[in-house]
Scaffold this motif. Structure first.
Motif, short mmCIF file in Angstrom:
data_model
loop_
_atom_site.label_atom_id
_atom_site.label_comp_id
_atom_site.label_asym_id
_atom_site.label_seq_id
_atom_site.Cartn_x
_atom_site.Cartn_y
_atom_site.Cartn_z
N LEU A 106 0.83 -1.20 0.00
CA LEU A 106 0.00 0.00 0.00
C LEU A 106 0.86 1.26 0.00
O LEU A 106 0.64 2.18 -0.79
CB LEU A 106 -0.95 0.00 1.21
N GLY A 107 1.86 1.29 0.87
CA GLY A 107 2.72 2.47 0.99
C GLY A 107 3.49 2.78 -0.28
O GLY A 107 3.58 3.94 -0.70
N THR A 108 4.05 1.75 -0.91
CA THR A 108 4.81 2.00 -2.15
C THR A 108 3.88 2.45 -3.28
O THR A 108 4.27 3.27 -4.10
CB THR A 108 5.63 0.77 -2.58
N THR A 109 2.67 1.92 -3.30
CA THR A 109 1.71 2.35 -4.34
C THR A 109 1.27 3.78 -4.12
O THR A 109 1.17 4.57 -5.08
CB THR A 109 0.51 1.39 -4.38
N ILE A 110 1.02 4.15 -2.87
CA ILE A 110 0.67 5.55 -2.58
C ILE A 110 1.84 6.46 -2.96
O ILE A 110 1.65 7.52 -3.57
CB ILE A 110 0.27 5.73 -1.10
N SER A 111 3.06 6.05 -2.63
CA SER A 111 4.24 6.85 -2.99
C SER A 111 4.39 7.01 -4.49
O SER A 111 4.80 8.06 -4.99
CB SER A 111 5.51 6.18 -2.45
N LYS A 112 4.05 5.97 -5.20
CA LYS A 112 4.20 5.97 -6.66
C LYS A 112 3.20 6.90 -7.34
O LYS A 112 3.54 7.58 -8.32
CB LYS A 112 4.01 4.54 -7.15
N TYR A 113 1.97 6.95 -6.83
CA TYR A 113 0.90 7.65 -7.55
C TYR A 113 0.46 8.98 -6.95
O TYR A 113 -0.39 9.64 -7.53
CB TYR A 113 -0.33 6.74 -7.66
N THR A 114 0.98 9.37 -5.81
CA THR A 114 0.50 10.61 -5.19
C THR A 114 1.60 11.65 -5.08
O THR A 114 2.78 11.33 -5.14
CB THR A 114 -0.07 10.35 -3.77
N VAL A 115 1.15 12.90 -4.90
CA VAL A 115 2.07 14.03 -4.71
C VAL A 115 1.49 14.93 -3.62
O VAL A 115 0.28 14.97 -3.42
CB VAL A 115 2.24 14.85 -6.01
N PRO A 116 2.38 15.65 -2.90
CA PRO A 116 1.85 16.64 -1.95
C PRO A 116 1.30 17.83 -2.73
O PRO A 116 1.78 18.15 -3.81
CB PRO A 116 3.08 17.03 -1.12
N ASN A 117 0.27 18.46 -2.18
CA ASN A 117 -0.26 19.65 -2.86
C ASN A 117 -0.07 20.89 -2.00
O ASN A 117 0.43 20.81 -0.87
CB ASN A 117 -1.74 19.45 -3.26
N ARG A 118 -0.49 22.04 -2.51
CA ARG A 118 -0.30 23.32 -1.82
C ARG A 118 -1.01 23.39 -0.48
O ARG A 118 -0.59 24.12 0.41
CB ARG A 118 -0.81 24.48 -2.69
N ASP A 119 -2.08 22.66 -0.33
CA ASP A 119 -2.87 22.71 0.91
C ASP A 119 -2.29 21.86 2.03
O ASP A 119 -2.86 21.79 3.11
CB ASP A 119 -4.31 22.26 0.61
N GLY A 120 -1.18 21.15 1.75
CA GLY A 120 -0.57 20.29 2.76
C GLY A 120 -1.13 18.88 2.77
O GLY A 120 -0.84 18.11 3.67
N TYR A 121 -1.93 18.57 1.79
CA TYR A 121 -2.50 17.23 1.68
C TYR A 121 -1.73 16.42 0.65
O TYR A 121 -0.86 16.94 -0.05
CB TYR A 121 -3.98 17.31 1.28
N ILE A 122 -2.09 15.16 0.52
CA ILE A 122 -1.50 14.27 -0.48
C ILE A 122 -2.64 13.86 -1.41
O ILE A 122 -3.75 13.58 -0.97
CB ILE A 122 -0.88 13.03 0.20
N SER A 123 -2.34 13.81 -2.71
CA SER A 123 -3.40 13.53 -3.68
C SER A 123 -2.84 12.86 -4.92
O SER A 123 -1.67 13.02 -5.27
CB SER A 123 -4.07 14.85 -4.07
N VAL A 124 -3.71 12.11 -5.61
CA VAL A 124 -3.34 11.55 -6.91
C VAL A 124 -3.46 12.62 -8.00
O VAL A 124 -2.92 12.46 -9.09
CB VAL A 124 -4.19 10.31 -7.30
N ILE A 125 -4.15 13.69 -7.68
CA ILE A 125 -4.36 14.78 -8.64
C ILE A 125 -3.35 15.89 -8.37
O ILE A 125 -3.28 16.43 -7.27
CB ILE A 125 -5.80 15.32 -8.56
#
Length: 168
Positions: A106-125
């Motif tokens: 799960l962790g490696t897949t989240i790392s692969k497909y997500t990025v941090p955004n300006r709001d301090g959250y993590i997202s696939v978008i």
């Protein structure tokens, strides 16, 4: 004596030996195995913060999520594979390994497909794509994360149940 010379009366010997086996099994099951203090301490540390599990159970990863849910998962991935986190109880250690592998996937897949955004959250978008139509590839990435979250939650629940059963 009839034990030495049963005169074809083997039935009574069979009944007596069966009775003794049942009695010994009854007393054996009643024994309380004292759990290892290191196992209890290690398990207690893991039990201290489990609020993030509800997030992985309920969250759709097409939406952004807070880093506070990401950090406990990464702690499992980064730390729980070293010798200091192995349990003495073989069943509990086997469950730890399963939990670790599920968290790693799960962790490696989240790392692969997500990025941090300006709001301090993590997202696939990605931030620059906010407000645009979500592409099929991004939906597939989120679906892959969602599909790995369920097994992680199940492994975590099995680990917690087994730990409580074996240690408390």
């Amino acid at each position: 004596m009839w034990f030495s010379y049963p005169n074809d009366n083997y039935e009574s010997i069979f009944v007596l030996s069966s009775f003794l086996l049942v009695i010994s099994e009854f007393f054996r099951r009643g024994e309380k195995v004292i759990p290892n203090a290191k196992d209890i301490e290690l398990f207690s540390r893991h039990m201290s913060d489990n609020d993030y599990i509800r997030h992985y159970k309920e969250h759709d990863f097409l939406a952004q999520f807070d880093r506070k849910y990401w950090l406990p998962l990464m702690e499992i991935v980064e730390v729980w594979d070293n010798a200091a986190h192995h349990f003495v109880n073989p069943e509990l250690d086997k469950a730890r390994k399963s939990l670790y592998l599920s968290a790693f996937n799960l962790g490696t897949t989240i790392s692969k497909y997500t990025v941090p955004n300006r709001d301090g959250y993590i997202s696939v978008i990605v931030d620059r794509n906010k407000g645009c139509k979500i592409s099929a590839s991004i939906k597939m990435e989120a679906q892959e994360i969602n599909s790995l979250a369920k097994p992680f939650v199940l492994e975590h629940e099995k680990f917690i149940k087994l730990g409580r059963k074996k240690l408390y």
